[in-house]
Design a protein around this motif. Structure first.
Motif, PDB file in Angstrom:
ATOM      1  N   ASP A  76       0.491  -1.070   0.121  1.00  0.00           N
ATOM      2  CA  ASP A  76      -0.048   0.105   0.417  1.00  0.00           C
ATOM      3  C   ASP A  76       0.791   1.234   0.122  1.00  0.00           C
ATOM      4  O   ASP A  76       1.287   1.489   0.519  1.00  0.00           O
ATOM      5  CB  ASP A  76      -0.644   0.090   0.757  1.00  0.00           C
ATOM      6  CG  ASP A  76      -2.090   1.318   0.825  1.00  0.00           C
ATOM      7  OD1 ASP A  76      -1.538   2.120   0.884  1.00  0.00           O
ATOM      8  OD2 ASP A  76      -3.025   1.352   1.948  1.00  0.00           O
ATOM      9  N   PRO A  77       1.000   2.234  -0.652  1.00  0.00           N
ATOM     10  CA  PRO A  77       1.578   3.602  -0.887  1.00  0.00           C
ATOM     11  C   PRO A  77       2.071   4.051   0.356  1.00  0.00           C
ATOM     12  O   PRO A  77       2.899   4.727   0.061  1.00  0.00           O
ATOM     13  CB  PRO A  77       0.874   3.617  -2.432  1.00  0.00           C
ATOM     14  CG  PRO A  77       1.026   2.942  -2.873  1.00  0.00           C
ATOM     15  CD  PRO A  77       0.408   1.802  -2.014  1.00  0.00           C
ATOM     16  N   CYS A  78       0.733   4.323   0.913  1.00  0.00           N
ATOM     17  CA  CYS A  78       0.315   5.064   1.794  1.00  0.00           C
ATOM     18  C   CYS A  78       1.515   3.990   3.799  1.00  0.00           C
ATOM     19  O   CYS A  78       1.275   5.228   4.110  1.00  0.00           O
ATOM     20  CB  CYS A  78      -0.867   5.216   2.371  1.00  0.00           C
ATOM     21  SG  CYS A  78      -2.172   6.177   0.972  1.00  0.00           S
ATOM     22  N   ARG A  79       0.866   3.262   2.938  1.00  0.00           N
ATOM     23  CA  ARG A  79       1.181   2.715   4.583  1.00  0.00           C
ATOM     24  C   ARG A  79       2.312   2.146   5.043  1.00  0.00           C
ATOM     25  O   ARG A  79       2.921   1.700   5.460  1.00  0.00           O
ATOM     26  CB  ARG A  79       0.405   1.689   4.772  1.00  0.00           C
ATOM     27  CG  ARG A  79      -1.181   2.207   5.532  1.00  0.00           C
ATOM     28  CD  ARG A  79      -2.351   0.964   5.727  1.00  0.00           C
ATOM     29  NE  ARG A  79      -3.774   1.677   6.186  1.00  0.00           N
ATOM     30  CZ  ARG A  79      -4.517   2.012   5.077  1.00  0.00           C
ATOM     31  NH1 ARG A  79      -4.142   1.437   3.743  1.00  0.00           N
ATOM     32  NH2 ARG A  79      -5.524   2.007   5.742  1.00  0.00           N
ATOM     33  N   GLU A  80       3.285   1.964   3.792  1.00  0.00           N
ATOM     34  CA  GLU A  80       4.683   1.027   3.588  1.00  0.00           C
ATOM     35  C   GLU A  80       5.933   1.935   2.113  1.00  0.00           C
ATOM     36  O   GLU A  80       6.278   0.891   1.478  1.00  0.00           O
ATOM     37  CB  GLU A  80       4.258  -0.422   2.678  1.00  0.00           C
ATOM     38  CG  GLU A  80       3.232  -1.166   4.012  1.00  0.00           C
ATOM     39  CD  GLU A  80       2.438  -2.291   2.628  1.00  0.00           C
ATOM     40  OE1 GLU A  80       3.905  -3.869   3.158  1.00  0.00           O
ATOM     41  OE2 GLU A  80       2.151  -2.541   2.279  1.00  0.00           O
ATOM     42  N   THR A  81       5.640   2.875   2.946  1.00  0.00           N
ATOM     43  CA  THR A  81       6.884   3.643   1.772  1.00  0.00           C
ATOM     44  C   THR A  81       7.720   3.508   1.317  1.00  0.00           C
ATOM     45  O   THR A  81       8.246   3.215   0.227  1.00  0.00           O
ATOM     46  CB  THR A  81       6.961   5.296   2.754  1.00  0.00           C
ATOM     47  OG1 THR A  81       4.628   5.888   1.760  1.00  0.00           O
ATOM     48  CG2 THR A  81       6.966   6.475   1.209  1.00  0.00           C
ATOM     49  N   GLY A  82       8.589   3.229   3.064  1.00  0.00           N
ATOM     50  CA  GLY A  82       9.930   2.153   2.459  1.00  0.00           C
ATOM     51  C   GLY A  82       9.984   1.530   1.658  1.00  0.00           C
ATOM     52  O   GLY A  82      11.472   1.127   0.633  1.00  0.00           O
ATOM     53  N   ARG A  83       8.992   0.417   1.879  1.00  0.00           N
ATOM     54  CA  ARG A  83       9.606  -0.662   1.436  1.00  0.00           C
ATOM     55  C   ARG A  83       9.032  -1.044   0.144  1.00  0.00           C
ATOM     56  O   ARG A  83       9.520  -1.534  -1.101  1.00  0.00           O
ATOM     57  CB  ARG A  83       8.875  -1.739   2.160  1.00  0.00           C
ATOM     58  CG  ARG A  83       8.497  -3.126   1.792  1.00  0.00           C
ATOM     59  CD  ARG A  83       7.087  -4.183   2.045  1.00  0.00           C
ATOM     60  NE  ARG A  83       7.248  -5.381   0.887  1.00  0.00           N
ATOM     61  CZ  ARG A  83       6.061  -5.849   0.980  1.00  0.00           C
ATOM     62  NH1 ARG A  83       4.712  -5.391   1.905  1.00  0.00           N
ATOM     63  NH2 ARG A  83       5.894  -7.053   0.657  1.00  0.00           N
ATOM     64  N   LEU A  84       8.195   0.703  -0.272  1.00  0.00           N
ATOM     65  CA  LEU A  84       7.755   0.500  -1.534  1.00  0.00           C
ATOM     66  C   LEU A  84       8.660   1.163  -2.645  1.00  0.00           C
ATOM     67  O   LEU A  84       9.141   0.457  -3.385  1.00  0.00           O
ATOM     68  CB  LEU A  84       6.691   0.597  -1.948  1.00  0.00           C
ATOM     69  CG  LEU A  84       6.463   1.571  -3.382  1.00  0.00           C
ATOM     70  CD1 LEU A  84       5.604  -0.105  -4.174  1.00  0.00           C
ATOM     71  CD2 LEU A  84       4.211   2.275  -3.175  1.00  0.00           C
ATOM     72  N   ARG A  85       9.914   1.924  -2.024  1.00  0.00           N
ATOM     73  CA  ARG A  85      10.485   3.238  -2.763  1.00  0.00           C
ATOM     74  C   ARG A  85      11.396   2.051  -2.854  1.00  0.00           C
ATOM     75  O   ARG A  85      12.252   2.701  -4.291  1.00  0.00           O
ATOM     76  CB  ARG A  85      10.361   4.532  -1.791  1.00  0.00           C
ATOM     77  CG  ARG A  85       9.540   4.946  -2.019  1.00  0.00           C
ATOM     78  CD  ARG A  85       9.516   6.193  -1.176  1.00  0.00           C
ATOM     79  NE  ARG A  85       8.770   7.037  -0.972  1.00  0.00           N
ATOM     80  CZ  ARG A  85       8.699   8.366  -0.924  1.00  0.00           C
ATOM     81  NH1 ARG A  85      10.012   8.655  -0.237  1.00  0.00           N
ATOM     82  NH2 ARG A  85       7.261   9.456  -1.532  1.00  0.00           N
ATOM     83  N   ARG A  86      11.935   1.076  -2.247  1.00  0.00           N
ATOM     84  CA  ARG A  86      13.145   0.515  -2.909  1.00  0.00           C
ATOM     85  C   ARG A  86      13.069  -0.356  -4.005  1.00  0.00           C
ATOM     86  O   ARG A  86      13.637  -0.786  -4.361  1.00  0.00           O
ATOM     87  CB  ARG A  86      14.052  -0.307  -1.672  1.00  0.00           C
ATOM     88  CG  ARG A  86      14.179   0.197   0.039  1.00  0.00           C
ATOM     89  CD  ARG A  86      14.809  -0.808   0.624  1.00  0.00           C
ATOM     90  NE  ARG A  86      14.166  -1.522   1.697  1.00  0.00           N
ATOM     91  CZ  ARG A  86      13.428  -0.996   2.373  1.00  0.00           C
ATOM     92  NH1 ARG A  86      13.121   0.115   3.038  1.00  0.00           N
ATOM     93  NH2 ARG A  86      12.026  -2.076   2.917  1.00  0.00           N
ATOM     94  N   ARG A  87      11.744  -0.146  -4.014  1.00  0.00           N
ATOM     95  CA  ARG A  87      11.899  -1.541  -5.090  1.00  0.00           C
ATOM     96  C   ARG A  87      11.651  -1.239  -6.935  1.00  0.00           C
ATOM     97  O   ARG A  87      10.637  -1.596  -7.619  1.00  0.00           O
ATOM     98  CB  ARG A  87      10.575  -2.870  -4.759  1.00  0.00           C
ATOM     99  CG  ARG A  87      10.879  -3.353  -4.123  1.00  0.00           C
ATOM    100  CD  ARG A  87      10.103  -4.490  -3.158  1.00  0.00           C
ATOM    101  NE  ARG A  87       9.719  -5.634  -3.977  1.00  0.00           N
ATOM    102  CZ  ARG A  87       8.560  -6.260  -4.495  1.00  0.00           C
ATOM    103  NH1 ARG A  87       7.446  -5.714  -2.698  1.00  0.00           N
ATOM    104  NH2 ARG A  87       8.672  -6.904  -5.370  1.00  0.00           N
ATOM    105  N   ILE A  88      11.633   0.147  -6.525  1.00  0.00           N
ATOM    106  CA  ILE A  88      10.468   0.984  -7.790  1.00  0.00           C
ATOM    107  C   ILE A  88      11.572   2.088  -8.228  1.00  0.00           C
ATOM    108  O   ILE A  88      12.388   2.511  -6.996  1.00  0.00           O
ATOM    109  CB  ILE A  88       8.977   1.856  -6.960  1.00  0.00           C
ATOM    110  CG1 ILE A  88       9.224   2.630  -6.557  1.00  0.00           C
ATOM    111  CG2 ILE A  88       8.245   0.852  -6.995  1.00  0.00           C
ATOM    112  CD1 ILE A  88       7.765   3.724  -6.347  1.00  0.00           C
ATOM    113  N   GLY A  89      11.345   2.486  -9.476  1.00  0.00           N
ATOM    114  CA  GLY A  89      12.199   3.970  -9.811  1.00  0.00           C
ATOM    115  C   GLY A  89      11.626   4.854 -10.590  1.00  0.00           C
ATOM    116  O   GLY A  89      10.176   4.457 -10.842  1.00  0.00           O
ATOM    117  N   LEU A  90      11.588   6.228 -10.644  1.00  0.00           N
ATOM    118  CA  LEU A  90      10.652   6.973 -10.273  1.00  0.00           C
ATOM    119  C   LEU A  90      11.828   7.974 -11.612  1.00  0.00           C
ATOM    120  O   LEU A  90      12.446   8.364 -11.658  1.00  0.00           O
ATOM    121  CB  LEU A  90      10.151   7.905  -9.923  1.00  0.00           C
ATOM    122  CG  LEU A  90       9.337   9.243 -10.178  1.00  0.00           C
ATOM    123  CD1 LEU A  90       8.512   8.951 -11.214  1.00  0.00           C
ATOM    124  CD2 LEU A  90       9.274   9.848  -8.945  1.00  0.00           C
TER     125      LEU A  90
END
Length: 342
Positions: free
Chosen positions: A68-82
């Protein structure tokens, strides 16, 4: 079994009193290039910002790589590129220095980072300029460096926000080559763009966005099939109301967009004959250009919304009570035309 890496259900978001995302639903599968295509103001960048955890959404369900982008920000950002619309690094660094700095921010090991930087510079075609200051780069080189920065930590999912805006045709195709390389490497790419040709060339599936919602979704071929079999006749001038009525009588199953000089029909021959006779008999039509072509995504968007992709999405900038309903422009035109023929 196909794995869904992005799942969006009933997503709403508003700025102040304005709804900028309105009940958005779609999924993105692993390994595909998925496009968000629409005019400025349609909600593409806001949607991308929600998916990349840059803003908190209002309501609905959003899952990106199971997070969930709102609740798991740190975990998500390590796995995506922008790769955002603008390059976000110091112009006083060299390309190599910027990539190394970005890699350290993501905790990439020194030895691995050295090899990763060399690989990425080759991928985006900047190995000959790796030690030049970024402020000396052309716009196209900056766009390609921006993509490399988004890839330095080897993400599973890459978001590209308008990666070719302002580039000349050569620069755009260089960026396209990089995106094709990402696809070949198995990366999943979400691309936001308002360039019809870009979406059609690059994307496996496309969501046509308008006024904060999705007007249609499918492969480029599926979207164009929305218009049915046939051709588009394009006049190099506006189609007069009189000619529009005459053409409607010739092809009652067709579509006429008089203000843009576009005619969609399954059988173009009788329409062309009539137009040519009209042009010959009326000197006011002298010099007009006539093109017969296959339907495009631009034609699909025009059919669905009543305006072209080049027009800003005004309804996303006004209060909800002033919104136009989908298809209103096209349907009102047809009602008026049919009424005049009765």
């Amino acid at each position: 079994m196909v794995e869904e890496v992005i799942v969006v259900n009933g997503l709403w978001h508003r700025y102040g009193r304005r709804d900028v995302l309105r009940g958005v639903d779609f999924t993105v599968c692993r390994g595909e290039i998925f496009g968000l295509l629409g005019p400025n103001g349609a909600g593409k960048t806001t949607l991308s910002s929600v998916l990349t955890s840059q803003i908190r959404y209002g309501s609905g369900r959003v899952s990106v790589l199971g997070c969930d982008p709102c609740r798991e920000t740190g975990r998500l950002r390590r796995r995506i590129g922008l790769a955002a619309h603008e390059l976000r690094t110091s112009p006083h660094l060299t390309g190599r220095q910027a990539l190394k700095f970005q890699g350290r921010l993501y905790g990439v090991g020194r030895r691995m980072l050295e090899g990763r930087v060399v690989e990425l510079l080759g991928l985006v075609g900047l190995e000959g300029w790796q030690d030049d200051l970024i402020r000396t780069y052309s716009d196209g080189m900056k766009r390609r460096l921006n993509i490399a920065l988004a890839l330095v930590h080897d993400p599973e999912l890459v978001f590209l926000d308008e990666p070719t805006v302002g580039l000349d045709p050569h620069g755009r195709r260089q960026v396209w080559r990089v995106i094709w390389e990402l696809k070949a490497k198995g990366k999943t790419v979400l691309l936001t763009t308002h360039y019809m040709e870009e979406a059609e060339v690059l994307c496996d599936r496309i969501a046509l966005m308008d006024n904060g919602g999705i007007a249609a979704l499918g492969t480029p071929r599926e979207l164009k099939e929305h218009l049915g079999p046939g051709k588009i006749i394009e006049l190099g001038m506006d189609c007069s109301p009189e000619m529009a009525r005459e053409i409607f009588e010739l092809v009652p199953d067709g579509r006429v967009f008089s203000d843009r000089g576009l005619i969609a029909t399954r059988n173009p021959e009788p329409v062309l004959q009539h137009i040519l006779k009209r042009f010959v008999s009326d000197p006011g039509y002298g010099g007009a250009r006539i093109v017969v072509r296959e339907p495009s995504l631009e034609d699909v968007f025009l059919e669905l919304t009543g305006r072209s992709l080049g027009e800003d999405s005004k309804d996303s900038e006004v209060a909800g009570k002033d919104r136009k309903k989908p298809h209103a422009g096209t349907r009102s035109f047809w009602r008026q035309l049919r009424h005049s023929n009765e």
